[in-house]
Design a protein around this motif. Structure first.
Motif, PDB file in Angstrom:
ATOM      1  N   ASN A 163       0.809  -1.219   0.000  1.00  0.00           N
ATOM      2  CA  ASN A 163       0.000   0.000   0.000  1.00  0.00           C
ATOM      3  C   ASN A 163       0.844   1.272   0.000  1.00  0.00           C
ATOM      4  N   ASP A 164       2.169   1.139   0.013  1.00  0.00           N
ATOM      5  CA  ASP A 164       3.042   2.311   0.016  1.00  0.00           C
ATOM      6  C   ASP A 164       3.344   2.698  -1.427  1.00  0.00           C
ATOM      7  N   VAL A 165       2.755   3.821  -1.871  1.00  0.00           N
ATOM      8  CA  VAL A 165       2.890   4.219  -3.275  1.00  0.00           C
ATOM      9  C   VAL A 165       4.281   4.742  -3.596  1.00  0.00           C
ATOM     10  N   LEU A 166       5.099   5.040  -2.590  1.00  0.00           N
ATOM     11  CA  LEU A 166       6.439   5.556  -2.846  1.00  0.00           C
ATOM     12  C   LEU A 166       7.450   4.450  -3.138  1.00  0.00           C
ATOM     13  N   PHE A 167       7.063   3.200  -2.887  1.00  0.00           N
ATOM     14  CA  PHE A 167       7.977   2.087  -3.084  1.00  0.00           C
ATOM     15  C   PHE A 167       7.310   1.002  -3.910  1.00  0.00           C
ATOM     16  N   ALA A 168       8.109   0.332  -4.722  1.00  0.00           N
ATOM     17  CA  ALA A 168       7.666  -0.843  -5.466  1.00  0.00           C
ATOM     18  C   ALA A 168       8.259  -2.079  -4.796  1.00  0.00           C
ATOM     19  N   ALA A 169       7.428  -3.101  -4.644  1.00  0.00           N
ATOM     20  CA  ALA A 169       7.846  -4.322  -3.957  1.00  0.00           C
ATOM     21  C   ALA A 169       7.920  -5.479  -4.938  1.00  0.00           C
ATOM     22  N   THR A 170       8.984  -6.247  -4.820  1.00  0.00           N
ATOM     23  CA  THR A 170       9.114  -7.520  -5.526  1.00  0.00           C
ATOM     24  C   THR A 170       9.283  -8.605  -4.469  1.00  0.00           C
ATOM     25  N   VAL A 171       8.506  -9.671  -4.584  1.00  0.00           N
ATOM     26  CA  VAL A 171       8.436 -10.677  -3.525  1.00  0.00           C
ATOM     27  C   VAL A 171       8.730 -12.049  -4.103  1.00  0.00           C
ATOM     28  N   ASP A 172       9.624 -12.773  -3.427  1.00  0.00           N
ATOM     29  CA  ASP A 172       9.889 -14.179  -3.736  1.00  0.00           C
ATOM     30  C   ASP A 172       9.257 -15.003  -2.608  1.00  0.00           C
ATOM     31  N   ALA A 173       8.106 -15.626  -2.886  1.00  0.00           N
ATOM     32  CA  ALA A 173       7.353 -16.363  -1.865  1.00  0.00           C
ATOM     33  C   ALA A 173       7.629 -17.854  -1.982  1.00  0.00           C
ATOM     34  N   SER A 174       7.829 -18.486  -0.829  1.00  0.00           N
ATOM     35  CA  SER A 174       8.081 -19.930  -0.801  1.00  0.00           C
ATOM     36  C   SER A 174       7.598 -20.493   0.526  1.00  0.00           C
ATOM     37  N   THR A 175       7.586 -21.823   0.608  1.00  0.00           N
ATOM     38  CA  THR A 175       7.175 -22.519   1.838  1.00  0.00           C
ATOM     39  C   THR A 175       8.238 -23.532   2.214  1.00  0.00           C
ATOM     40  N   THR A 176       8.701 -23.461   3.472  1.00  0.00           N
ATOM     41  CA  THR A 176       9.741 -24.359   3.956  1.00  0.00           C
ATOM     42  C   THR A 176       9.304 -24.956   5.285  1.00  0.00           C
ATOM     43  N   GLN A 177       9.089 -26.276   5.326  1.00  0.00           N
ATOM     44  CA  GLN A 177       8.708 -26.992   6.548  1.00  0.00           C
ATOM     45  C   GLN A 177       7.490 -26.354   7.209  1.00  0.00           C
ATOM     46  N   SER A 191       7.129   6.151 -10.620  1.00  0.00           N
ATOM     47  CA  SER A 191       6.744   7.561 -10.622  1.00  0.00           C
ATOM     48  C   SER A 191       7.685   8.403  -9.767  1.00  0.00           C
ATOM     49  N   VAL A 192       8.091   7.886  -8.608  1.00  0.00           N
ATOM     50  CA  VAL A 192       9.034   8.616  -7.754  1.00  0.00           C
ATOM     51  C   VAL A 192      10.380   8.762  -8.453  1.00  0.00           C
ATOM     52  N   PHE A 193      10.842   7.689  -9.078  1.00  0.00           N
ATOM     53  CA  PHE A 193      12.134   7.715  -9.755  1.00  0.00           C
ATOM     54  C   PHE A 193      12.128   8.729 -10.900  1.00  0.00           C
ATOM     55  N   ILE A 194      11.077   8.716 -11.722  1.00  0.00           N
ATOM     56  CA  ILE A 194      11.005   9.637 -12.854  1.00  0.00           C
ATOM     57  C   ILE A 194      10.911  11.081 -12.374  1.00  0.00           C
ATOM     58  N   PHE A 195      10.122  11.337 -11.319  1.00  0.00           N
ATOM     59  CA  PHE A 195       9.997  12.701 -10.825  1.00  0.00           C
ATOM     60  C   PHE A 195      11.315  13.194 -10.226  1.00  0.00           C
ATOM     61  N   ALA A 196      12.050  12.317  -9.551  1.00  0.00           N
ATOM     62  CA  ALA A 196      13.342  12.715  -8.991  1.00  0.00           C
ATOM     63  C   ALA A 196      14.329  13.060 -10.102  1.00  0.00           C
ATOM     64  N   ILE A 197      14.344  12.269 -11.173  1.00  0.00           N
ATOM     65  CA  ILE A 197      15.208  12.585 -12.311  1.00  0.00           C
ATOM     66  C   ILE A 197      14.801  13.914 -12.944  1.00  0.00           C
ATOM     67  N   PHE A 198      13.477  14.136 -13.066  1.00  0.00           N
ATOM     68  CA  PHE A 198      13.001  15.421 -13.600  1.00  0.00           C
ATOM     69  C   PHE A 198      13.463  16.581 -12.724  1.00  0.00           C
ATOM     70  N   MET A 199      13.423  16.419 -11.414  1.00  0.00           N
ATOM     71  CA  MET A 199      13.862  17.481 -10.508  1.00  0.00           C
ATOM     72  C   MET A 199      15.330  17.816 -10.730  1.00  0.00           C
ATOM     73  N   MET A 200      16.172  16.795 -10.898  1.00  0.00           N
ATOM     74  CA  MET A 200      17.590  17.046 -11.117  1.00  0.00           C
ATOM     75  C   MET A 200      17.820  17.773 -12.440  1.00  0.00           C
ATOM     76  N   LEU A 201      17.113  17.356 -13.490  1.00  0.00           N
ATOM     77  CA  LEU A 201      17.244  18.031 -14.779  1.00  0.00           C
ATOM     78  C   LEU A 201      16.748  19.473 -14.703  1.00  0.00           C
ATOM     79  N   ALA A 202      15.640  19.697 -13.988  1.00  0.00           N
ATOM     80  CA  ALA A 202      15.106  21.053 -13.855  1.00  0.00           C
ATOM     81  C   ALA A 202      16.070  21.948 -13.076  1.00  0.00           C
TER      82      ALA A 202
END
Length: 298
Positions: A163-177, A191-202
Motif C-alpha cells: 500500500n506504500d505508493v512511494l515504493f515498489a515491492a518484488t516478492v519471492d514467496a516460498s514454503t519451507t517446513q 513515478s518517484v524515480f522519474i519525478f526525482a530525475i526530472f527534478m535534477m534536470l530542472a
C-alpha cells in the motif's frame, strides 16, 4: 493587369510556441496516465505463500509504510483461523494461537483462545541499501510466518500486498517446513524515480539559464539590471523549496543534492555575485552638479 504585376502575398507563419505547449501538455498527461496505470497494477498485485489446507491459519499482510531513514517497514497483519482451528464465528481461535515470525520483526504474535483477533502493525527491519543513494536506493526484508495452535504446528497461508505508493515491492514467496517465507525487495516506485530525475534536470536547467543570463549581462556591460538580479535571487531561494518537494522527504546529503541541488545553488550564487560586481563597475560614475547650475540668482 497581368499576374506578374500582382503584389506577392505575405506568407502567414503559424507561431510554434502554442503548438509546442499543447504537445508538451498532451505528452505530460499521457505519461502521467501511464504511470498511474502502472502504479495501480503494482499495488493490486498479491503474493501468496503457504498451504491451502481446509484447516489452516490465514495471514493477510500489507506493507503500510516504508521508513527508509529509520530502516524499518510496517506490516499490517490480520490473522484469521479457518476450519476446525476457528470458533463458529470464524474470527476467534479455538485454542491459544501463536504466530511465529522471523528475527527481522520484534517478536511473535500471541492471541488468546475464544477472543476476537484484530489487525496488528508489525515493524520489520530493513537490510541493505542507504537513503543517501536516493532515488537509486533499494532495500530488502526477510519475513517468515508460522503458526502454533494449542502447542501444535498448523498450516499457514500468507498473502502479501503493498500500500506504500512511494515504493515498489518484488516478492519471492516460498514454503519451507510449513513456514511461509517472503523475501521482499523494495525500491523507489517508477513515478518517484522519474519525478526525482526530472527534478535534477530542472535544477540544472535553471542553473544553466542563470549562467547564460549572467554571461549576457556581464559581456554586454548592462550594469545593475535590477529585474535580472531579482530573478536570479528568486531562483536561488526557490530551488530550496523545490528540492523539499522531493517525494519521500530524502535528507540533505543524498545523491539528489550532490548530483544537482548543491551544484545548482553554487552556480546561481556565483553568477549572482559576479553580475553584481560587474554591474557596479559598469555603472557610469556619478557627476557633480556644475557651478553654473548650482548658483542661485540674487
Amino acid at each position: 493587369m497581368s499576374n506578374s504585376h500582382r503584389p506577392a502575398r505575405p506568407v502567414r507563419r503559424v507561431p510554434l510556441l502554442p503548438g509546442m505547449v499543447l504537445i508538451a501538455i498532451v505528452a505530460a498527461g499521457t505519461v502521467g496516465a501511464w504511470l498511474q496505470f502502472g502504479e495501480r497494477q503494482a499495488l493490486d498485485t498479491v503474493y501468496t505463500a503457504g498451504r491451502a489446507d481446509r484447516d489452516r491459519v490465514d495471514i493477510s499482510a500489507t506493507i503500510q509504510r516504508v521508513d527508509a531513514a529509520g530502516r524499518e517497514m510496517t506490516l499490517r497483519v490480520l490473522v484469521t483461523p479457518r476450519g476446525a482451528l476457528a470458533e463458529a464465528d470464524g474470527v476467534s481461535p479455538a485454542e491459544d494461537l501463536t504466530i511465529q515470525t522471523s528475527t527481522a520483526t520484534r517478536g511473535d504474535l500471541s492471541f488468546k483462545a475464544h477472543q476476537r483477533i484484530a489487525t496488528t502493525d508489525v515493524p520489520v527491519a530493513l537490510t541493505g541499501g542507504s537513503i543517501t543513494d536516493y532515488p537509486f536506493d533499494s532495500y530488502g526484508a526477510d519475513v517468515e510466518f508460522g503458526a502454533v495452535l494449542g502447542g501444535e504446528k498448523v498450516p499457514v497461508r500468507v498473502t502479501l500486498s503493498n500500500n506504500d505508493v512511494l515504493f515498489a515491492a518484488t516478492v519471492d514467496a516460498s514454503t519451507t517446513q510449513g513456514i511461509a517465507v517472503l523475501d521482499i525487495g523494495l525500491a523507489r516506485s517508477t513515478s518517484v524515480f522519474i519525478f526525482a530525475i526530472f527534478m535534477m534536470l530542472a535544477m540544472w536547467a535553471l542553473a544553466v539559464s542563470v549562467l547564460i543570463g549572467g554571461w549576457y549581462l556581464v559581456t554586454r556591460r548592462k550594469g545593475l539590471t535590477w529585474p535580472a538580479l531579482g530573478w536570479m535571487a528568486a531562483t536561488l531561494f526557490a530551488l530550496a523549496a523545490f528540492r523539499n518537494t522531493a517525494p519521500g522527504s530524502p535528507p540533505i546529503g543524498c545523491l539528489l543534492d550532490y548530483i544537482a541541488f548543491l551544484w545548482a545553488e553554487t552556480v546561481i550564487a556565483f553568477c549572482l555575485v559576479t553580475v553584481v560586481v560587474a554591474g557596479i563597475r559598469a555603472e557610469p560614475p556619478a557627476t557633480a552638479p556644475s557651478d553654473a547650475a548650482s548658483d542661485t540668482p540674487s
